[in-house]
Design an enzyme around this catalytic site. Structure first.
Site, PDB file in Angstrom:
ATOM      1  N   PHE A 123       5.814  18.588 -20.522  1.00  0.00           N
ATOM      2  CA  PHE A 123       6.989  19.390 -20.898  1.00  0.00           C
ATOM      3  C   PHE A 123       6.774  19.863 -22.330  1.00  0.00           C
ATOM      4  O   PHE A 123       6.694  19.050 -23.253  1.00  0.00           O
ATOM      5  CB  PHE A 123       8.220  18.485 -20.809  1.00  0.00           C
ATOM      6  CG  PHE A 123       9.542  19.135 -21.079  1.00  0.00           C
ATOM      7  CD1 PHE A 123      10.005  20.167 -20.283  1.00  0.00           C
ATOM      8  CD2 PHE A 123      10.349  18.684 -22.107  1.00  0.00           C
ATOM      9  CE1 PHE A 123      11.258  20.741 -20.508  1.00  0.00           C
ATOM     10  CE2 PHE A 123      11.600  19.249 -22.349  1.00  0.00           C
ATOM     11  CZ  PHE A 123      12.043  20.284 -21.540  1.00  0.00           C
ATOM     12  N   PRO A 128       5.813  23.691 -33.935  1.00  0.00           N
ATOM     13  CA  PRO A 128       5.694  23.381 -35.368  1.00  0.00           C
ATOM     14  C   PRO A 128       6.988  23.662 -36.134  1.00  0.00           C
ATOM     15  O   PRO A 128       7.353  22.923 -37.049  1.00  0.00           O
ATOM     16  CB  PRO A 128       4.552  24.292 -35.828  1.00  0.00           C
ATOM     17  CG  PRO A 128       3.718  24.483 -34.598  1.00  0.00           C
ATOM     18  CD  PRO A 128       4.672  24.489 -33.441  1.00  0.00           C
ATOM     19  N   SER A 132      13.869  19.091 -33.664  1.00  0.00           N
ATOM     20  CA  SER A 132      15.277  18.795 -33.352  1.00  0.00           C
ATOM     21  C   SER A 132      16.022  20.096 -33.046  1.00  0.00           C
ATOM     22  O   SER A 132      16.871  20.136 -32.155  1.00  0.00           O
ATOM     23  CB  SER A 132      15.939  18.108 -34.548  1.00  0.00           C
ATOM     24  OG  SER A 132      15.248  16.930 -34.880  1.00  0.00           O
ATOM     25  N   GLY A 342       4.241 -15.089 -37.468  1.00  0.00           N
ATOM     26  CA  GLY A 342       3.613 -15.296 -38.779  1.00  0.00           C
ATOM     27  C   GLY A 342       2.400 -14.381 -38.931  1.00  0.00           C
ATOM     28  O   GLY A 342       2.404 -13.244 -38.444  1.00  0.00           O
ATOM     29  N   GLY A 343       1.331 -14.879 -39.558  1.00  0.00           N
ATOM     30  CA  GLY A 343       0.132 -14.063 -39.810  1.00  0.00           C
ATOM     31  C   GLY A 343      -0.501 -13.557 -38.523  1.00  0.00           C
ATOM     32  O   GLY A 343      -1.062 -12.450 -38.489  1.00  0.00           O
ATOM     33  N   GLU A 366      12.060  12.389 -27.952  1.00  0.00           N
ATOM     34  CA  GLU A 366      13.160  12.669 -27.003  1.00  0.00           C
ATOM     35  C   GLU A 366      14.488  12.794 -27.751  1.00  0.00           C
ATOM     36  O   GLU A 366      15.543  12.428 -27.244  1.00  0.00           O
ATOM     37  CB  GLU A 366      13.220  11.529 -25.985  1.00  0.00           C
ATOM     38  CG  GLU A 366      13.967  11.855 -24.728  1.00  0.00           C
ATOM     39  CD  GLU A 366      13.083  12.423 -23.640  1.00  0.00           C
ATOM     40  OE1 GLU A 366      11.856  12.224 -23.686  1.00  0.00           O
ATOM     41  OE2 GLU A 366      13.621  13.090 -22.762  1.00  0.00           O
ATOM     42  N   GLU A 370      19.210  10.712 -35.301  1.00  0.00           N
ATOM     43  CA  GLU A 370      20.228  11.598 -35.884  1.00  0.00           C
ATOM     44  C   GLU A 370      20.717  12.620 -34.844  1.00  0.00           C
ATOM     45  O   GLU A 370      21.903  12.966 -34.814  1.00  0.00           O
ATOM     46  CB  GLU A 370      19.659  12.321 -37.120  1.00  0.00           C
ATOM     47  CG  GLU A 370      19.375  11.410 -38.314  1.00  0.00           C
ATOM     48  CD  GLU A 370      18.102  10.562 -38.167  1.00  0.00           C
ATOM     49  OE1 GLU A 370      17.294  10.842 -37.250  1.00  0.00           O
ATOM     50  OE2 GLU A 370      17.942   9.614 -38.958  1.00  0.00           O
TER      51      GLU A 370
END
Ligand SMILES: Cc1cc2nc3c(=O)[nH]c(=O)nc-3n(C[C@H](O)[C@H](O)[C@H](O)COP(=O)(O)OP(=O)(O)OC[C@H]3O[C@@H](n4cnc5c(N)ncnc54)[C@H](O)[C@@H]3O)c2cc1C
Length: 382
Positions: A123, A128, A132, A342-343, A366, A370
């Site tokens: 789709f 560019p 939104s 942890g690590g 998608e 905002e």
């Protein structure tokens, strides 16, 4: 609302869980590391009837409902988001527009090969200069001698550049350029059409085994009949397709969050510190308890959106709420799961490391958080 799953929905959940744990989990780290598209897995998913779940069997689909589809996506994302987004973008965004708006000829040409997973659908909305603000599309299609001549560029498109990509539905301006008129229409462009090129895959933060590329159209000619639905209906069409797509992406958020919790719980029971498993420490227990509670709440939102769609009710608001809630939740649960490891959580051999990188896009793709907030506020009448 009925919270019980039907036997068919239970079956699909069990089938996908078994497949994800048995076939995807063992190779997910390698696919991510080598950025290899999961052709073998997609082929197997096709054989299981999982590449076209919500489409009627008469079109080659699985004949399932939206909730069954959401359950499948959730189970895939619980193990690997690259496979989940490949299925999700193909189903909700690639195949859905052809099913909803295609002519009989377009449907009979594309739906069997898309629903079987032989070919992938894509789709192409984002550009560019139009993300939104998707209506700001600059790609143009001019009608000339019975053909649309397309010029423009698309950006960040999933599933368009694999060896099995079949087609992309794109939005394009079809008005003749007269002042103020912005007529947007959808067109099907098949892979291999001269003038349609897929660029190199992006180097991404996550979803490494999924295919995302820029697309260019240079005097690309397709037949007048490649128009999808009525001329000028493209804006309305893509808004509806995005609403549907949000249910799938929200299911991905729940699945990723659940996978992060499952990994964190298993690790916490094994890992010992100060003479006992770290799962005995209250600080760790509170993280696990919060994750579990939030996941259950978010899951209900996703299922509600799916059920509303299946009942033929308006589901825009609940889909946006589900998407907003689950994207944020996935990011938070992945972070907590890394913290509990942890690590080791920072080391790629541990799935939570990949989950952490894969989660962030769920607040962006998608429709960003905002944008979801805008949709929700509008629905509230604000
Ligand atoms: C991996 C990946 C896969 C994708 N797959 C597809 C695909 O298959 N097909 C497709 O068409 N697109 C796809 N996308 C594109 C994706 O949907 C867009 O990136 C997304 O919609 C945001 O658009 P943008 O990147 O242009 O950001 P922008 O729209 O430029 O937004 C930048 C920032 O500004 C904010 N913003 C913008 N407008 C407003 C406003 N009015 N109010 C408040 N804040 C605002 C945004 O929320 C965001 O925080 C994909 C993207 C990625 C990264």
């Amino acid at each position: 609302m009925d919270f019980e799953l039907t036997p068919e929905q239970e079956l699909i959940r069990r089938t996908v869980r078994g497949f994800a744990e048995g076939e995807i989990a063992p190779v997910a780290e390698e696919l991510d590391r080598t950025k290899a598209f999961p052709y073998g897995i997609v082929a197997e998913l096709g054989k299981l009837g999982l590449m076209g779940i919500p489409f009627p069997q008469s079109c080659g689909g699985g004949g399932g409902d939206t909730l069954a589809y959401a359950l499948a996506v959730e189970e895939l994302a619980r193990v690997d988001s690259s496979v989940a987004i490949t299925v999700c973008a193909h189903t909700s965004l690639g195949t859905q527009p052809v099913y909803l708006y295609g002519s009989e000829q377009q449907k009979s040409e594309w739906l069997p090969q898309l629903c079987s997973g032989q070919r992938l659908g894509a789709f192409g909305l984002t550009e560019p200069e139009a993300g939104s603000d998707a209506g700001a599309t600059r790609t143009r299609a001019r009608l000339q001698d019975g053909q649309w001549v397309i010029n423009g560029a698309k950006q960040f498109i999933t599933n368009a550049g694999t060896d099995i990509s079949g087609m992309v539905s794109i939005t394009a301006l079809t008005s003749d350029g007269t002042e103020g008129e912005r007529e947007i229409s959808n067109l099907i462009v098949a892979n291999g059409t001269p003038g349609y090129e897929q660029g190199e895959p992006y180097r991404k933060m996550g979803w490494n085994a999924s295919d995302t590329r820029p697309l260019t159209f240079s005097d690309c000619r397709v037949l007048e009949q490649n128009l999808l639905g009525p001329r000028g209906a493209g804006f309305k069409q893509f808004l509806h397709v995005l609403d549907i797509g949000r249910i799938g992406v929200a299911a991905m958020g729940v699945g990723l969050a659940q996978g992060a919790l499952d990994q964190a719980l298993a690790y916490a029971r094994e890992r010992r510190a100060f003479g006992q498993p770290i799962s005995r420490f209250q600080a760790i227990q509170m993280k696990l308890a919060d994750m579990s509670t939030e996941i259950e709440a978010a899951r209900l939102l996703v299922y509600r959106a799916a059920r509303e769609k299946d009942a033929g009710r308006n589901f825009s608001l609940s889909a946006a709420q589900a998407k907003l809630k689950t994207g944020r939740l996935a990011v938070r649960c992945a972070e907590e799961a890394v913290q509990i490891h942890g690590g080791y959580g920072y080391i790629e051999e541990y799935p939570v490391c990949r989950f952490y990188r894969d989660a962030k896009i769920l607040t962006i793709g998608e429709g960003t958080d905002e944008v979801q907030q805008m949709v929700i506020a509008r629905a509230l009448g604000a």
